[in-house]
Design an enzyme around this catalytic site. Structure first.
Site, mmCIF file in Angstrom:
data_model
loop_
_atom_site.group_PDB
_atom_site.id
_atom_site.type_symbol
_atom_site.label_atom_id
_atom_site.label_comp_id
_atom_site.label_asym_id
_atom_site.label_seq_id
_atom_site.Cartn_x
_atom_site.Cartn_y
_atom_site.Cartn_z
ATOM 1 N N THR A 179 0.998 -0.610 -0.126
ATOM 2 C CA THR A 179 -0.255 0.414 -0.183
ATOM 3 C C THR A 179 1.253 1.235 -0.200
ATOM 4 O O THR A 179 2.060 0.783 0.800
ATOM 5 C CB THR A 179 -1.145 0.172 1.167
ATOM 6 O OG1 THR A 179 -1.718 1.160 1.026
ATOM 7 C CG2 THR A 179 -0.483 -0.071 3.141
ATOM 8 N N GLU A 326 -4.180 -3.011 4.380
ATOM 9 C CA GLU A 326 -4.553 -3.676 5.396
ATOM 10 C C GLU A 326 -5.367 -3.957 6.357
ATOM 11 O O GLU A 326 -5.284 -5.413 7.549
ATOM 12 C CB GLU A 326 -4.300 -2.225 6.661
ATOM 13 C CG GLU A 326 -2.905 -1.478 6.653
ATOM 14 C CD GLU A 326 -3.037 -0.253 5.216
ATOM 15 O OE1 GLU A 326 -3.910 -0.427 4.844
ATOM 16 O OE2 GLU A 326 -1.909 0.496 5.156
ATOM 17 N N LYS A 435 -6.645 10.344 -3.481
ATOM 18 C CA LYS A 435 -6.959 9.562 -4.108
ATOM 19 C C LYS A 435 -7.671 9.898 -5.079
ATOM 20 O O LYS A 435 -9.087 9.894 -5.622
ATOM 21 C CB LYS A 435 -7.689 8.449 -2.829
ATOM 22 C CG LYS A 435 -7.856 6.756 -4.088
ATOM 23 C CD LYS A 435 -8.314 5.654 -2.669
ATOM 24 C CE LYS A 435 -7.979 4.963 -2.768
ATOM 25 N NZ LYS A 435 -8.193 4.104 -1.946
ATOM 26 N N TRP A 440 -3.877 5.715 -5.475
ATOM 27 C CA TRP A 440 -3.035 6.958 -4.435
ATOM 28 C C TRP A 440 -1.805 7.869 -5.219
ATOM 29 O O TRP A 440 -1.497 7.403 -5.609
ATOM 30 C CB TRP A 440 -2.684 6.016 -3.462
ATOM 31 C CG TRP A 440 -3.469 5.208 -2.354
ATOM 32 C CD1 TRP A 440 -3.303 4.169 -1.972
ATOM 33 C CD2 TRP A 440 -4.587 5.842 -1.821
ATOM 34 N NE1 TRP A 440 -4.252 3.686 -1.126
ATOM 35 C CE2 TRP A 440 -4.809 4.930 -0.935
ATOM 36 C CE3 TRP A 440 -4.221 7.411 -1.402
ATOM 37 C CZ2 TRP A 440 -5.971 5.373 0.891
ATOM 38 C CZ3 TRP A 440 -5.243 7.793 -0.128
ATOM 39 C CH2 TRP A 440 -6.373 6.549 0.343
#
Ligand code: AMP
Length: 537
Positions: A179, A326, A435, A440
């Site tokens: 991420t 996550e 975003k 991202w």
């Protein structure tokens, strides 16, 4: 006293075997890059996954070795989703839209031993090939394979379809996703078999996504975005038909697949659905979407006008979901509780645009400055979560320990309110990121790069609301005294360092930037200053 239940591990081996054994005729449909349609069945997929697992072992894959994929959504990618973890490996999906620099970093950080790559994505691999050292490159091809690489079909063809994974510990790692949400380097989230199986069970529940063997599911969300939100695993678990759009993500191609394959459930980010809504509005009745029961929207907030537009003009139902890499990733799903279904339509629409209620085995808490935020729909707090499908730390990254609280919760960086019924609404983000279309962009990386330009004194990059992409970066720049730099020059300066979608859409030159008491750029004040900013068409 302990219960007397069997010690039976929750692993992906069971998920694959059940699908192959009980639903061998169920279809898996993929669109190839040349737009032709490829059809296979769970029976064949089960056999081919077995062959791939044997081939990976022959290539020397050892327990815990990472295997990367650089691929769109298709049935061969699904084979890798199961074969890699069954062979003892860890599936590492790579996002081809990232910069070569980030991709090289992720492959090296994960120490990927093998890379499976789509032939159409070989040019992406070429951009960072010299910086990585995988032992093998395997090509999901449709023609000739380049020198130095192995052809996927030739590799698996001679292998036996019978593969015995042996005992797998449910805590064993099965997948890793990076991420790049917050600042600094991308961080790896390492999923166990157990977490992926539990996530499949939880997401298949009727009040979650709600999946049955009779469904036809098309994940538009890429298989490199948190495992396409776990759908390849949950769909295989229930044995439903799966439809993969390959690289053809334009609205007419997606709509044709939804109609022709009689898709009942699809999933993707708001930008995709905004494009589809526009196409449907221009061509009402052109596509037969009677089978489509729900469109899952997540990754960014679903705009109420979009939810209403689908419902009123096309009779299509949006299901709003929130999650994070996550969290494997689903955290909340927004369904209106039965007791609230008699509320006026406007109230129900307001509710459906919230991020919803937590799915089972996700615990939420909103922590305000003075402790837990009240469930009054107004008090804000940082959303913290815990549960069996949520990361407890990052792969090889102790520097990120502050993302986890001392009492065992994960700090999401999302700021929420909770209403008296428990529905959460994301109101802001404490993390300094943008975003755009589900991808991202790090504002801090852009700021650091801009401040490397000899004429730039200070730069702050903020997210500005955009009708199509949700957010786009706008750079606010203060030049050094007596120095000049045009918007064009700054754009050219950033170009080699970032992926195209990450570059700011506009540059606003300022005398000074607002700051907090501790000297940090005050992004809220900047966003306020730019609230009437309009992007040029
Ligand atoms: P990722 O780890 O890339 O999946 O990104 C997770 C982040 O995306 C969350 O922490 C939110 O900031 C944002 N996000 C995901 N889903 C939603 C949603 N439905 N509404 C608003 N933000 C969302």
């Amino acid at each position: 006293m302990n219960g007397l239940m069997m010690d039976y591990p929750l692993t992906l081996a069971h998920v694959l075997d059940r699908a192959g054994r009980y639903f061998p005729k169920q279809e898996i449909v993929s669109r190839r890059p040349d737009r032709s349609i490829h059809r296979t069945t769970y029976g064949e997929f089960h056999r081919r996954a077995g062959k791939l697992a044997n081939a990976l072992r022959r290539l020397g894959l050892a327990s815990g070795d990472r295997v990367a994929t650089l691929a769109w959504n298709h049935s061969r990618h699904l084979e890798a989703y199961f074969a890699v973890p069954l062979a003892g490996g860890v599936l590492h999906t790579l996002n081809p839209r990232l910069s070569a620099q980030d991709l090289a970093y992720m492959v090296n950080d994960a120490d990927d031993k093998i890379i499976l790559v789509d032939d159409v994505l070989l040019p992406v691999l070429d951009k960072f090939r010299s910086e990585i050292r995988p032992r093998h490159v395997i090509v999901f091809g449709h023609g000739a394979t380049p020198a130095g690489a192995l052809d996927y079909e030739q590799l698996i063809e001679p292998q036996s379809a019978d593969f015995d994974p042996g005992p797998i510990d449910e805590e064993q790692a099965a997948g890793i996703c990076y991420t790049s949400g917050t600042t600094g380097r991308p961080k790896g989230v390492l999923y166990s078999h157990r977490a992926l199986v539990l996530h499949s069970l939880i997401s298949a529940l009727p009040d979650s996504i709600g999946l049955s063997q009779a469904d036809v599911v098309m994940p538009v969300v890429p298989m490199f975005h948190v495992n396409a939100w776990g759908l390849p695993f949950s769909c295989t678990m229930v044995g439903c038909k799966q439809v993969f759009p390959g690289p053809c993500l334009d609205p007419p191609s997606l709509l044709a697949l939804l109609a022709e394959e009689k898709v009942t459930c699809t999933a993707g980010v708001p930008t995709i659905w905004l494009g589809i809504l526009e196409t449907l509005d221009k061509n009402p009745g052109a596509y037969d979407l009677k089978a489509l029961k729900q469109m899952v929207v997540g990754g960014s907030a679903a705009p109420p006008a979009m939810i209403e537009g689908y419902e009123k003009r096309h009779g299509l139902h949006i299901l709003h979901a929130w999650g994070m890499t996550e969290m494997s990733p689903i955290g909340t799903i927004c369904r209106v509780k039965s007791q609230l279904r008699s509320a006026p339509a406007a109230e129900q629409l307001r509710l459906r645009a919230t991020q919803g209620l937590p799915v089972p085995f996700v615990e939420l808490r909103a922590v305000g400055e003075d402790g837990p935020a009240a469930w009054d729909g107004k008090s804000m707090g940082e959303l913290q979560v815990r549960g069996p499908c949520i990361a407890k730390s990052y792969f090889q990254n102790p520097a990120e320990e502050d993302k986890f609280t001392r009492d065992g919760w994960f700090r999401t960086g999302d700021i929420v309110t909770v209403d008296p019924e428990g529905y959460i609404r994301i109101t802001d983000r404490s993390k300094d990121v943008i975003k755009s279309g589900g991808e991202w962009i790090s504002s801090v990386d852009l700021e650091n790069a801009l401040m490397g330009h000899p004429a730039v004194k200070e730069a702050a990059v903020v997210a500005i609301k955009h009708p199509k992409w949700d957010e786009r970066p706008v750079a606010c720049v203060v030049l050094k005294e007596g120095q000049r730099a045009s918007e064009d020059e700054l754009r050219r300066f950033l170009q080699p360092l970032f992926a195209k979608y990450q570059l700011p859409d506009a540059y606003v030159f300022m005398e000074q930037l607002p700051r907090t008491a501790t000297g940090k750029f005050l992004k809220t004040a900047l966003r306020q200053q730019l609230k009437d900013f309009k992007f040029s068409a």
